[in-house]
Design an enzyme around this catalytic site. Structure first.
Site: not given
Length: 301
Positions: A69, A221
């Site tokens: 990350y 999403g």
């Protein structure tokens, strides 16, 4: 629903092995920029540090992170270390290993089993710890995870890792891993946006066995690493208005109400969004609202 006084304990608690955590946690992916990895603009480092410290003030004691990350200027693990070390005794930091990015940010070949120790040690170095509370093996297309998971089980025996989890897996991989060592969590993509009967089945199995199910991209999403698209289904908007909540809070509440073993790890670099995400743990949807959202989930919005 955006009250500054709602804390993470409003969502209830679960245990990752013997480690109790509030069911609303924090995902570190978005600490580094406006989108994950090199996809957005790098974050303001001081704001990211402030967001993490505010998360702890709000009772968050479960942070999900990974050495891969990072953006062109920021590392999630470095920010966590700078913001939170020395770490509170009740803070559970969950790392994941398997994928690999080089220093330019390009994705490389995922780790071989014999390379996983290096991945674990890199997380330890960046976080400034001598062990990791939980490590998730992120499956990268391989049919069997036995060899990779076995390598992590050896590191658990050596004391570098306390508990093990798996990520991006199918139902059969859970049984495969459990034949080697205990599994405390399963981390898969799951949310209103994505009909996935196998994920529904895996969620059910985890509940029966007392294993935490930890969905990612529950808010983003279909936007995934890029973040939410901003386009909301009418049902989500309507339920949000009825509760004086945001659509993101409704998505998180629906996720948490899938079972007491379900944890949420929404990520953000925005302090206002952090407060909203934590407050979502206090939002209780009615049976009728859940049924409407369940139907939306089956349709994939």
């Amino acid at each position: 629903m955006t009250s500054q006084t709602i804390t993470a304990d409003a969502a209830g608690t679960w245990k990752l092995g013997d480690l109790p955590v509030h069911r609303i946690g924090f995902g570190a992916m978005r600490l580094t920029g406006s989108a994950a990895f090199h996809l957005g603009t790098p974050s303001d480092r001081e704001q990211s540090i402030a967001v993490l410290r505010r998360a702890i003030e709000l009772g968050v004691n479960h942070i999900d992170t990974a050495a891969f990350y990072f953006s062109s200027l920021r590392s999630a693990n470095e920010i966590i270390n700078s913001a939170l070390a020395p770490y509170a005794d009740d803070l559970v930091i969950v790392a994941k290993v398997g994928p690999y990015r080089d220093y330019s940010g390009e994705w490389g070949t995922s780790a071989r089993p014999d390379q996983l120790r290096g991945h674990v040690e890199e997380n330890l170095r960046q976080l400034g710890r001598d062990h990791l509370d939980v490590v998730n093996l992120r499956r990268m297309r391989q049919e069997s995870i036995a060899e990779h998971f076995g390598a992590l089980a050896e590191l658990r025996e050596a004391g570098l890792i306390r508990h093990l989890g798996i990520s991006n897996v199918r139902t059969r991989h859970l049984a495969e891993a459990q034949a080697i060592a205990p599994v405390v969590c399963v981390q898969n993509q799951y949310g209103l946006h994505r009909p996935d009967p196998e994920a529904d089945e895996l969620l059910r199995i985890c509940g029966e066995q007392g294993i935490a199910f930890v969905p990612f991209f529950a808010i983003a999403g279909k936007g995934a690493e890029q973040g939410p698209s901003g386009d909301e289904a009418d049902e989500v908007d309507a339920i949000a208005r009825a509760h004086g909540a945001t659509p993101a809070q409704v998505r998180l509440a629906w996720t948490l109400q899938q079972g007491p073993h379900v944890l949420a790890i929404p990520g953000t670099g925005n302090p206002d969004h952090l407060v909203e995400n934590v407050a979502a743990g206090a939002l209780r949807l009615t049976a009728e609202e859940m049924a409407r959202l369940d139907a939306l989930h089956r349709q994939g919005e």
